[in-house]
Write a protein that holds these residues in place. Structure first.
Motif, short mmCIF file in Angstrom:
data_model
loop_
_atom_site.label_atom_id
_atom_site.label_comp_id
_atom_site.label_asym_id
_atom_site.label_seq_id
_atom_site.Cartn_x
_atom_site.Cartn_y
_atom_site.Cartn_z
N LEU A 87 1.04 -1.22 -0.08
CA LEU A 87 -0.11 -0.09 0.03
C LEU A 87 0.86 1.30 -0.03
O LEU A 87 1.75 1.34 0.74
CB LEU A 87 -1.04 0.04 1.15
CG LEU A 87 -2.12 1.03 1.34
CD1 LEU A 87 -3.05 0.78 0.36
CD2 LEU A 87 -2.58 0.97 2.82
N ARG A 88 0.63 2.29 -0.92
CA ARG A 88 1.24 3.56 -0.90
C ARG A 88 0.24 4.80 -0.82
O ARG A 88 -0.85 4.81 -1.68
CB ARG A 88 1.97 3.76 -2.23
CG ARG A 88 2.99 4.93 -2.14
CD ARG A 88 3.55 5.04 -3.45
NE ARG A 88 3.16 5.12 -4.74
CZ ARG A 88 3.61 4.98 -5.93
NH1 ARG A 88 4.82 4.70 -5.96
NH2 ARG A 88 2.88 5.06 -7.01
N ILE A 89 0.35 5.47 0.26
CA ILE A 89 -0.57 6.53 0.80
C ILE A 89 0.34 7.85 0.49
O ILE A 89 1.07 8.24 1.46
CB ILE A 89 -1.07 6.52 1.89
CG1 ILE A 89 -1.82 5.15 2.04
CG2 ILE A 89 -1.93 7.42 2.22
CD1 ILE A 89 -2.44 4.82 3.45
N SER A 90 0.13 8.73 -0.45
CA SER A 90 0.97 9.83 -0.92
C SER A 90 -0.06 10.91 -0.10
O SER A 90 0.65 11.78 0.37
CB SER A 90 1.28 10.11 -2.31
OG SER A 90 1.79 8.90 -2.82
N SER A 91 -1.37 10.90 -0.13
CA SER A 91 -2.11 11.77 0.32
C SER A 91 -3.59 11.18 0.53
O SER A 91 -3.71 10.17 0.01
CB SER A 91 -2.18 13.40 -0.58
OG SER A 91 -3.10 12.80 -1.46
N PRO A 92 -4.30 12.00 1.12
CA PRO A 92 -5.74 11.28 1.18
C PRO A 92 -6.40 11.09 0.04
O PRO A 92 -7.55 9.99 -0.30
CB PRO A 92 -6.51 12.47 1.96
CG PRO A 92 -5.47 13.02 3.18
CD PRO A 92 -4.27 13.13 1.88
N GLU A 93 -6.00 11.66 -1.42
CA GLU A 93 -6.45 11.55 -2.37
C GLU A 93 -5.69 10.71 -3.16
O GLU A 93 -6.06 10.45 -4.47
CB GLU A 93 -6.70 13.16 -3.24
CG GLU A 93 -7.48 13.94 -2.38
CD GLU A 93 -7.03 14.39 -1.09
OE1 GLU A 93 -5.95 14.84 -1.13
OE2 GLU A 93 -7.72 14.84 -0.39
N ASP A 94 -4.63 10.20 -2.82
CA ASP A 94 -3.56 9.41 -3.79
C ASP A 94 -3.33 8.20 -2.78
O ASP A 94 -2.26 8.18 -2.16
CB ASP A 94 -2.61 10.30 -3.87
CG ASP A 94 -1.43 9.57 -4.99
OD1 ASP A 94 -1.92 8.41 -5.46
OD2 ASP A 94 -0.31 10.13 -5.27
N VAL A 95 -4.08 7.19 -2.89
CA VAL A 95 -3.78 5.84 -2.09
C VAL A 95 -3.74 4.68 -3.15
O VAL A 95 -4.91 4.57 -4.01
CB VAL A 95 -4.99 5.72 -1.10
CG1 VAL A 95 -4.68 4.34 -0.58
CG2 VAL A 95 -5.05 6.83 -0.22
N GLU A 96 -3.10 3.83 -3.28
CA GLU A 96 -2.88 2.72 -4.10
C GLU A 96 -1.96 1.64 -3.67
O GLU A 96 -1.05 1.83 -2.91
CB GLU A 96 -2.45 3.17 -5.60
CG GLU A 96 -1.10 3.91 -5.47
CD GLU A 96 -0.57 4.47 -6.66
OE1 GLU A 96 -1.16 4.35 -7.89
OE2 GLU A 96 0.47 5.34 -6.75
N ILE A 97 -2.32 0.56 -4.15
CA ILE A 97 -1.29 -0.56 -4.03
C ILE A 97 -0.51 -0.73 -5.16
O ILE A 97 -1.03 -0.82 -6.54
CB ILE A 97 -2.19 -1.89 -3.88
CG1 ILE A 97 -3.36 -1.65 -2.84
CG2 ILE A 97 -1.55 -3.18 -3.68
CD1 ILE A 97 -4.17 -2.69 -2.71
N VAL A 98 0.65 -0.61 -5.16
CA VAL A 98 1.80 -0.69 -6.10
C VAL A 98 2.52 -2.05 -6.15
O VAL A 98 2.94 -2.62 -4.88
CB VAL A 98 2.78 0.64 -5.85
CG1 VAL A 98 3.77 0.64 -6.78
CG2 VAL A 98 1.93 1.78 -5.74
N SER A 99 2.57 -2.62 -7.31
CA SER A 99 3.60 -3.91 -7.61
C SER A 99 5.13 -3.42 -7.53
O SER A 99 5.57 -3.68 -8.51
CB SER A 99 2.99 -4.46 -8.99
OG SER A 99 3.48 -3.61 -10.04
#
Length: 345
Positions: A87-99
């Motif tokens: 999981l990568r959380i850059s900001s409340p609007e930018d959350v993703e699971i990255v391979s």
């Protein structure tokens, strides 16, 4: 009651670096001013499946298959690199699971019971750690556990965050992976023992620290019901569809859903990878027209999954665990029909 003994905790990565990386975006539809990590149900839903196998030959053992599994899993992850991601959380609007190839956790364990006795202790046969709110980017989202029993049998346990993949996708991956596993085992150039199996090494020290334990014991398996909804409902309001299925599930299992629950909606757009919408919802009263109810997990067909060709598991069980006092609804529109899982707290 026998205690689980963890013999090894390893990390498995794809056989080749993932390039370019892929991602699965999480769109958080949360109240204003919410703390992203604390509001996100990252510690809540996890899907677990366990397959039980008997000792097929004098040389057969869970220790041997754990080594085989590590080898075949590295190949399977090449086509499913997101499972080794974080999981990568850059900001409340930018959350993703990255391979990012951080890896899947593989656990080798021992439980001094028979296969029949182990069925009553399912939560010991899977490993799961909730995401660390302070360092979520380091927490695995997918675990595999191979457990050896005193009778010579063994089990294969799988655990996946529902933020990563739903039960249907997890089962599909398991089937693809075991096909690779079977091919590896039957390959003409396959040696008798895999590269990660070292039978000549004996243990003189105790197994790993008892402090290294899964927290899957945190809560019993949740009551969960599967729904199949016609594809024509894709244009429906998924929030209202969730309420409809919650009402039907309450009647099916004889339980009441929490007044507020999480709704996770997985969609597969034409580009930019999968997207998972995460939001809170409240119960409402609606009818159940147009919804087809599947009262069991039988459609996953776990009983047909083989590690060795022709050797089906003696038993195959699955469930969803949760540490929250709130239930959730998982909706996936990534299939021919919409799949919906209602899970009670």
């Amino acid at each position: 009651m026998a205690e689980i003994q963890i013999a090894a905790l390893q990390t498995v990565v794809p056989t080749k670096p993932t390039s370019p990386t892929t991602s699965s975006k999480l769109l958080l539809l949360l109240p204003p001013q919410s703390d992203t990590l604390l509001s996100l149900p990252i510690s809540t839903p996890a899907f677990h499946a366990v397959l039980f196998f008997h000792k097929a030959s004098p040389a057969d053992s869970g220790w041997l298959h754990a080594a085989l599994i590590k080898e075949s899993l590295t190949h399977a992850l090449v086509d499913h690199p997101i499972l080794a991601g974080r999981l990568r959380i850059s900001s409340p609007e930018d959350v993703e699971i990255v391979s990012n190839d951080s890896g899947v956790r593989l656990v080798e364990a021992k439980l001094d019971v028979t296969v029949k006795e182990a069925i009553a202790q399912l939560q010991k046969l899977v490993f799961w750690e909730d995401l660390n709110h302070q360092n979520a980017q380091f927490s695995p989202l997918f675990y595999v556990q191979v457990t050896n029993f005193s009778c010579g049998g063994y089990s294969l346990g799988l655990s996946s965050s529902l933020l990563l993949m739903d039960p249907f996708a997890a089962t599909s991956f398991l089937k693809n992976w075991t096909t690779i596993h079977q091919s590896l085992v039957s390959s003409n150039n396959y040696s008798k023992f895999p590269m990660f199996y070292h039978p000549h090494l004996t243990r003189t020290a105790p197994l790993l620290s008892p402090d290294l334990q899964s927290n899957t014991k945190r809560k019993p398996a949740s009551d969960s019901v599967i729904f199949t909804v016609p594809a024509t409902a894709r244009d429906s309001d998924f929030k209202e569809l969730a309420k409809c299925c919650v009402n039907m599930a309450e009647r099916e299992v004889g339980r009441r859903m929490s007044d507020k629950f999480w709704v996770l909606i997985k969609v597969s757009p034409e580009s930019d990878g999968e997207i998972l919408l995460v939001r809170r919802s409240e119960k409402g009263s609606m009818g159940g027209g147009g919804v087809g109810l599947t009262a069991s997990w039988g459609e996953l067909r776990l009983e047909n999954i083989c590690l060795n060709r022709g050797e089906k598991p003696d038993h195959a069980l699955c469930w969803i665990s949760s540490s929250s006092e709130e239930g959730f609804v998982f909706i996936s529109s990534a299939y021919d029909a919409i799949k919906l899982v209602v899970s009670f707290p």
